[in-house]
Design an enzyme around this catalytic site. Sequence first.
Site, mmCIF file in Angstrom:
data_model
loop_
_atom_site.group_PDB
_atom_site.id
_atom_site.type_symbol
_atom_site.label_atom_id
_atom_site.label_comp_id
_atom_site.label_asym_id
_atom_site.label_seq_id
_atom_site.Cartn_x
_atom_site.Cartn_y
_atom_site.Cartn_z
ATOM 1 N N THR A 16 -36.081 23.483 50.436
ATOM 2 C CA THR A 16 -36.807 24.588 49.812
ATOM 3 C C THR A 16 -37.757 25.247 50.810
ATOM 4 O O THR A 16 -37.841 26.484 50.873
ATOM 5 C CB THR A 16 -37.588 24.107 48.578
ATOM 6 O OG1 THR A 16 -36.671 23.555 47.634
ATOM 7 C CG2 THR A 16 -38.338 25.252 47.921
ATOM 8 N N LYS A 60 -31.364 28.780 43.083
ATOM 9 C CA LYS A 60 -31.211 27.327 43.108
ATOM 10 C C LYS A 60 -30.447 26.984 41.836
ATOM 11 O O LYS A 60 -31.044 26.713 40.786
ATOM 12 C CB LYS A 60 -32.563 26.620 43.155
ATOM 13 C CG LYS A 60 -32.436 25.107 43.348
ATOM 14 C CD LYS A 60 -33.802 24.450 43.504
ATOM 15 C CE LYS A 60 -33.665 22.935 43.636
ATOM 16 N NZ LYS A 60 -33.049 22.538 44.909
ATOM 17 N N GLU A 100 -29.846 27.761 47.454
ATOM 18 C CA GLU A 100 -30.225 26.398 47.837
ATOM 19 C C GLU A 100 -29.457 25.380 47.004
ATOM 20 O O GLU A 100 -29.440 25.450 45.775
ATOM 21 C CB GLU A 100 -31.724 26.181 47.641
ATOM 22 C CG GLU A 100 -32.174 24.781 48.047
ATOM 23 C CD GLU A 100 -33.610 24.482 47.671
ATOM 24 O OE1 GLU A 100 -33.941 23.274 47.567
ATOM 25 O OE2 GLU A 100 -34.386 25.417 47.460
ATOM 26 N N GLY A 101 -28.855 24.428 47.663
ATOM 27 C CA GLY A 101 -28.136 23.367 46.976
ATOM 28 C C GLY A 101 -29.077 22.313 46.419
ATOM 29 O O GLY A 101 -30.299 22.444 46.473
ATOM 30 N N ALA A 102 -28.479 21.256 45.882
ATOM 31 C CA ALA A 102 -29.242 20.119 45.349
ATOM 32 C C ALA A 102 -28.806 18.865 46.089
ATOM 33 O O ALA A 102 -27.605 18.591 46.196
ATOM 34 C CB ALA A 102 -28.986 19.966 43.846
#
Length: 224
Positions: A17, A38, A114-116
Amino acid sequence: MKQGYFITGTDTSVGKTWATIALMRYFKRLGKSVVGMKPVASGCLMQNGVLRNEDALLIQENASLSVEYELINPYAYEAPVSPHIAGADNPVRLHKIVADFDTLKKKADILLVEGAGGWMSPINATEDIADLAKALALPVIIVVAIRLGCINHARLTYQSIRSSGVPCAGWIAMCTEPGLLSLDENIQTIATSLDSPLLGVLPYSAQADFDAFSLNLSVDLSKN
């Protein structure tokens, strides 16, 4: 959308992030309009009767224009566990994320997603972050937490991305530990191991200074 990037990491809590917001600030300095996304987030908190994710809110706050939260974070889960577990009763559907992505990409020059967790983190019973990135067809930027084990994690992540057939636009070194031994040597080793450019080194900071971080980035939009 003139360009977009998918931000992944070598693990969870590596600074994805912070890197995403730094990139948003960087592209704004270039005169580009920027929005972020996200799509999947766990560990969300209830605010006014709805679940909200701290990182997604930060992405919303740093967009060049006002964007409704639900487009930024369509899947918000309360439990601080992997999305495929947290979302058992409301599993991630890629077609829903792609539809929201298609809406967002019309709004700005640059769209960052943004991935997780890491590249192979599951998002439902059968699909993972790699499948999400492939569905969005974006070049990937890897955030590497510079700490013990980072060389192995960076090389494995990069190899997995390449084997997925997704282009890697580069990587960002995120210095997460103060006083780490051989910091420069670790970064240099990764730089020579990956056939992808180092886009910047974000120095260790107890508090995020996104404008300062953005000054350490350099992304060649013409190459992606």
